[in-house]
Scaffold this active site. Structure first.
Site, PDB file in Angstrom:
ATOM      1  N   ASN A 116       0.848  -1.049  -0.543  1.00  0.00           N
ATOM      2  CA  ASN A 116      -0.010   0.465  -0.165  1.00  0.00           C
ATOM      3  C   ASN A 116       1.120   1.235   0.053  1.00  0.00           C
ATOM      4  OD1 ASN A 116      -2.009   1.903   0.281  1.00  0.00           O
ATOM      5  ND2 ASN A 116      -2.081   1.413   2.294  1.00  0.00           N
TER       6      ASN A 116
ATOM      7  N   LYS B 223       0.092   4.139   0.327  1.00  0.00           N
ATOM      8  CA  LYS B 223      -0.886   5.524   0.470  1.00  0.00           C
ATOM      9  C   LYS B 223      -0.807   7.064   0.597  1.00  0.00           C
ATOM     10  CE  LYS B 223      -0.191   2.864   5.124  1.00  0.00           C
ATOM     11  NZ  LYS B 223       0.067   3.316   6.562  1.00  0.00           N
TER      12      LYS B 223
ATOM     13  N   HIS C 116      -9.142   0.725   4.990  1.00  0.00           N
ATOM     14  CA  HIS C 116      -8.846   0.626   5.673  1.00  0.00           C
ATOM     15  C   HIS C 116      -8.781   1.485   7.019  1.00  0.00           C
ATOM     16  CE1 HIS C 116      -4.647   1.799   6.608  1.00  0.00           C
ATOM     17  NE2 HIS C 116      -4.051   0.461   6.194  1.00  0.00           N
TER      18      HIS C 116
ATOM     19  N   GLU D 156      -5.264  -5.965  10.909  1.00  0.00           N
ATOM     20  CA  GLU D 156      -4.230  -4.684  11.069  1.00  0.00           C
ATOM     21  C   GLU D 156      -4.472  -3.743  12.574  1.00  0.00           C
ATOM     22  OE1 GLU D 156      -2.029  -3.275   7.403  1.00  0.00           O
ATOM     23  OE2 GLU D 156      -4.070  -2.468   7.444  1.00  0.00           O
TER      24      GLU D 156
ATOM     25  N   SER E  81       4.576   1.385   4.946  1.00  0.00           N
ATOM     26  CA  SER E  81       5.768   2.420   5.195  1.00  0.00           C
ATOM     27  C   SER E  81       7.374   2.236   4.861  1.00  0.00           C
ATOM     28  CB  SER E  81       6.136   3.395   6.515  1.00  0.00           C
ATOM     29  OG  SER E  81       6.338   2.384   7.947  1.00  0.00           O
TER      30      SER E  81
END
Length: 221
Positions: free
Chosen positions: A8, A10, A92, A140, A202
């Site tokens: 992802n 983001k 999400h 998550e 990340s």
């Protein structure tokens, strides 16, 4: 069964515009070398850019449960598919939806043949999500997202519990593991806990060398 990795991007600057294309190329190269499917979820405006330049599975970061018509500011399934996406994230933790809206998004995505990944935060919401019949649920815990502390170490019970809950409700639904994932040992642990792959961001996107980070991620599989 080879694991699925979904990256992802983001709204990180490193994964915006041409940065998204560079990271997508790294996903393709590492995926081909390892035999592992590595998909990428860029921003809406980069879906076509990535899908048209790199042969890699592209997911949308969100999808609204609406169709064509008077829905200003929404992203609907046909538009996302026509841009080149093969699937979508839904709910999400940074783009949460009500249960009815999650169901509408799943239905809309399925109507266009898009794969669906519903993101959840604990065992109870994972069970509820599985009842909606997505292709995957990605559990998550929000407090671990971006922390560098993998859920597979910090809270392995949420993964094993989610896998068990989903198996009881709909064995066709598969579980992904997310939050704090960045290294090969994290992916290995996630698989050992019963998930079929990971959703991460990340640890790869903001790495100095995303390709090297991806290579490390798949190194123990």
């Amino acid at each position: 069964m080879k694991p699925l990795i979904v990256l992802n991007l983001k709204t990180y600057l490193e994964g915006t515009g041409e940065g998204a294309v560079r990271i997508a190329r790294a996903c393709k190269e590492v995926g081909e070398a390892s035999g592992i499917e590595i998909a990428i979820a860029p921003q809406f405006c980069d879906i076509y850019r990535v899908a048209s330049q790199v042969d890699v599975p592209v997911y949308s970061q969100h999808l609204d449960g609406v169709g064509a018509g008077s829905f200003t500011g929404h992203a609907f399934a046909k538009c996302i598919k026509d841009a080149g996406a093969v699937g979508t994230l839904i709910n999400h933790s940074e783009c949460r939806l009500k249960l009815a809206d999650i169901e509408a998004s799943v239905t809309a995505a399925k109507g266009e043949g898009l794969r669906t990944i519903i993101c959840t935060n604990n065992i109870a919401t994972t069970a509820a999500a599985a009842a909606l019949g997505p292709d995957y649920v990605a559990v998550e815990p929000p407090e671990l997202i971006g922390s560098g502390i993998p859920v597979s170490k910090a809270d392995p019970e949420v993964v094993t519990g989610s896998v068990a809950a989903v198996e009881r409700i709909d064995p066709a639904v598969k579980v992904l593991c997310g939050a704090g994932i960045s290294k090969g040992e994290d992916l290995k642990a996630a698989i050992e806990l019963g998930s079929v792959g990971v959703l991460l961001a990340s640890g790869i996107v903001k790495a100095k060398d995303p390709k090297a980070a991806l290579e490390d991620l798949v190194s123990l599989i």
